[in-house]
Design an enzyme around this catalytic site. Structure first.
Site, PDB file in Angstrom:
ATOM      1  N   GLU A 200       0.824  -1.202   0.000  1.00 18.20           N
ATOM      2  CA  GLU A 200       0.000   0.000   0.000  1.00 18.20           C
ATOM      3  C   GLU A 200       0.860   1.255   0.000  1.00 18.20           C
ATOM      4  OE1 GLU A 200      -3.920  -1.573   2.442  1.00 18.20           O
ATOM      5  OE2 GLU A 200      -2.461  -0.323   3.473  1.00 18.20           O
ATOM      6  N   ARG A 297     -13.061  -8.618  16.964  1.00 19.23           N
ATOM      7  CA  ARG A 297     -12.915  -9.009  18.375  1.00 19.23           C
ATOM      8  C   ARG A 297     -12.915  -7.752  19.224  1.00 19.23           C
ATOM      9  NH1 ARG A 297      -7.785  -7.150  18.944  1.00 19.23           N
ATOM     10  NH2 ARG A 297      -6.329  -7.457  17.232  1.00 19.23           N
TER      11      ARG A 297
END
Length: 661
Positions: A200, A297
């Protein structure tokens, strides 16, 4: 609500879940490895079951052992905590196949967000902006290097699985791409079992802002506002805060809506975090934030969200998993005040944040802050697990107030037996840019070496260490009135000399008794006069020329730790001192700085090396350590091989003596 749950984790998060479960009347089952037999989470739970040896792969990652423990205990549900199996879809399916409830999202939702490349493609379809880069399946090194050229340097290589900064490398120029790619792949394979990466664009001034989301099994999704996690080192979070400084109502609404779209796109249920990266080179702008990943999570930094919303996110997790709707709608949620969280690690910032191991001889943390921890005094910090030992959380009505409380709390952390980053964290709080809210992920790097180095021990610390070594700080052994007169001398002043080791150097200190609890300590021509106002052997009040200050001294065998003026200073009685050299500090020897696994041996005997060349790469405590040549020379011996598990201080490589080289 459940009657009994099993917590498939350890340490701080296991203790955190137990506290909420206890408040709700839910019984808890802990699991533990051999290394954690006497751990705090084992003590706190209603019952505990052994699941294997110390290695995580044979215990906390052992799905069969965890499910056997759940069945044996009669637990109805499994809370995964974070890390370990918390984002493993196969674990979710195994839990459900065993007739238990997984306290978290579905396996499909975890899979959808578990691989960063696939997640970004999904987010683009959902209308969530993503970071420019290559997120495809091709993994050929030459092809990825070409993509990096197309994107434009600097670039960021990122593991497509997992998180926590593992398998992530910033690359500034094409010549460095190949080596960085191989290193990222090795670390990703070790941490996640998947060495594939994506590439990226690296932003010049990025901020890491994440949004807490929650969904239920009835199709409802809300966001609980944002956290700023930009204060990082090696792509790992150090201090987090909520809300994000400089955040406008419009920007918050845009990011919150994008996060909700991301969660809704995968039918999300439970706690999750949508992480964004914002280019703030021109300030926070609605058209300059991009989706990075979603953590399916509970996050380590969730307490700052709890602080500003007044909610218990673990309670929400339990209620949602039990089938209840979300406790509140979006319009019922609001921000109240500001909060910070600092991660207290057993590590040495001055040695490139090398993790530390050892027994916690002292573990006194401040009362004026929320402390989430899974250890206590006497516990052993081992090389098997993450070295975080506590989270220090503060809250205030304003950012300045909350930050001031955090700085004070960090200065009051008294930890002995292992090196910690407490001083480093306190210095971060005093950085002008951070204090002003001008944050981005490069703040720590730009601050320079002065942020990392611990201050020299002041003369007062040397003086207190000397008094401790001579036994003048100990409480009287009995009620004998003569025992109270610890420093009395019948014929006037008396002097003794004590030798102390500090920082690898030996110091001679002359201690002269001036009267009852009054002393003069001399070192290298400098004199310090001290009067002990109060002393019980550890907690002290000392009078320094009319200035009364608190201090604490802990002495155990040869070691002495002095806590004074917000800092800790380690000493040892010189005649018993043991010197542990740096990883590559000895002129002819390269030794292991801590227990770990030898991953790479880059040279053979007879090879010519230059100072700084990488020689041996180790893996320890979830990180890769590259050990370099201490000087120019010729390799004499390499007594280790790839795959060897070595102890701290083990010889890894030896150079020919300089005269021979």
């Amino acid at each position: 609500m459940f009657r009994k749950i099993l917590i498939a984790n350890r340490g701080e998060i296991a203790c955190r879940v137990i506290r909420t479960a206890r408040r709700l009347g839910v019984a808890t089952v802990a699991v533990y490895s051999d290394a954690d037999r006497d751990a705090l989470h084992v003590e706190m739970a209603d019952e505990a079951i052994r699941i294997g040896p110390a290695e995580a792969a044979k215990s906390y990652l052992n799905i069969a052992a965890i499910l056997d423990a759940a069945k044996a205990s009669g637990a109805e549900a499994v809370h995964p905590g974070y890390g370990f199996l918390s984002e493993n879809p196969a674990f979710v399916e195994a839990v459900e196949a065993a007739g238990l409830v997984f306290i978290g999202p579905s396996a499909n939702a975890i899979r959808a967000m578990g691989l960063k490349d696939a997640a970004k493609a999904l987010m683009e379809k959902a209308g969530v902006p993503v970071v420019p880069g290559y997120h495809g399946e091709k993994q050929d090194a030459a092809f990825l290097a070409g993509e990096a050229d197309t994107i434009g340097y600097p670039v960021l290589i990122k593991a497509r699985a997992g998180g926590g900064g593992k398998g992530m490398r910033r690359v500034e120029r094409p010549a460095d791409f190949g080596a960085a790619l191989e290193s990222a792949r090795r670390e990703a394979e070790s941490a996640f079992g998947d060495g594939r990466v994506l590439v990226e664009k690296y932003m010049a001034k990025p901020r890491h802002i994440e949004v807490q989301v929650f969904g239920d099994k009835h199709g409802n999704v809300v966001h609980l506002f944002e956290r700023d996690c930009s204060l990082q080192r090696r792509h790992q979070k150090v201090i987090e805060e909520a809300p994000a400084p400089g955040m406008t109502a419009e920007m918050r609404a845009a990011m919150g809506a994008a996060a909700v779209r991301a969660a809704a796109a995968i039918g999300y249920s439970g706690a999750g975090t949508v992480e964004f990266i914002a280019d703030v080179s021109e300030g926070l702008r609605q058209d300059r934030f991009h989706f990075m990943e979603m953590n399916t999570r509970l996050q380590v930094e969730h307490p700052v969200t709890e602080a500003i919303t007044g909610l218990d996110l673990v309670e929400w997790q339990l209620r949602v998993a039990a089938g209840e709707p979300l406790p509140k709608r979006q319009e019922e949620l609001a921000i109240n005040g500001w909060a910070f969280e600092a991660r207290l690690y057993a590590e040495n910032p001055a040695r490139n944040f090398l993790p530390a191991t050892g027994r916690l001889s002292v573990f006194d943390l401040p009362d004026g802050a929320r402390i989430d921890s899974g250890v206590r005094a006497g516990d052993l910090i081992t090389p098997f697990y993450d070295p975080m030992i506590a989270k220090v959380i503060t809250q205030g009505s304003t950012r300045a107030e909350a930050l001031a409380k955090l700085e004070t709390a960090l200065e009051q952390c008294r930890v002995g037996g292992v090196t910690t980053n407490a001083g480093f964290l306190a210095r971060l709080c005093r950085l002008p840019a951070f204090a002003a809210g001008d944050v981005d992920t490069g703040v720590i790097g730009r601050a320079g070496e002065t942020l990392l180095a611990e201050p020299d021990a002041p003369e007062e610390a040397f003086a207190l260490a000397a008094l401790s070594a001579l036994g003048f700080l100990g409480a009287p052994a009995d009620a004998d009135p003569w025992g109270e007169i610890r420093s009395f001398r019948l014929w006037g002043e008396a002097a003794q000399t004590v030798f102390l080791d500090h920082g690898g150097a030996e110091h001679a200190l002359r201690v002269t008794t001036l009267g009852q609890d009054r002393f003069r300590i001399e070192r290298d021509g400098l004199a310090t006069d001290i009067r002990l106002c109060v002393s019980n052997g550890r907690s002290l009040q000392v009078d320094l020329d009319g200035h009364v200050l608190p201090a604490m001294v802990h002495s155990e065998r040869a070691d002495i730790v002095v806590f004074f003026a917000g800092h800790s200073h380690a000493f040892a009685r010189a005649e018993q001192a043991s010197h542990h050299g740096e990883a590559a500090a000895g002129g002819d020897r390269l030794s292991a700085p801590m227990p770990g696994l030898v991953r790479i041996v880059s040279v053979e005997p007879g090879a010519h090396v230059a100072k700084g060349d990488p020689l041996v790469t180790m893996e320890a405590m979830k990180m890769e350590l590259v050990l370099a040549a201490p000087r120019d020379g010729v390799v004499a011996a390499v007594p280790v091989a790839v795959g060897d598990q070595v102890a701290e201080g083990a010889l890894l490589l030896a150079l020919e003596p300089e005269e021979a080289a």
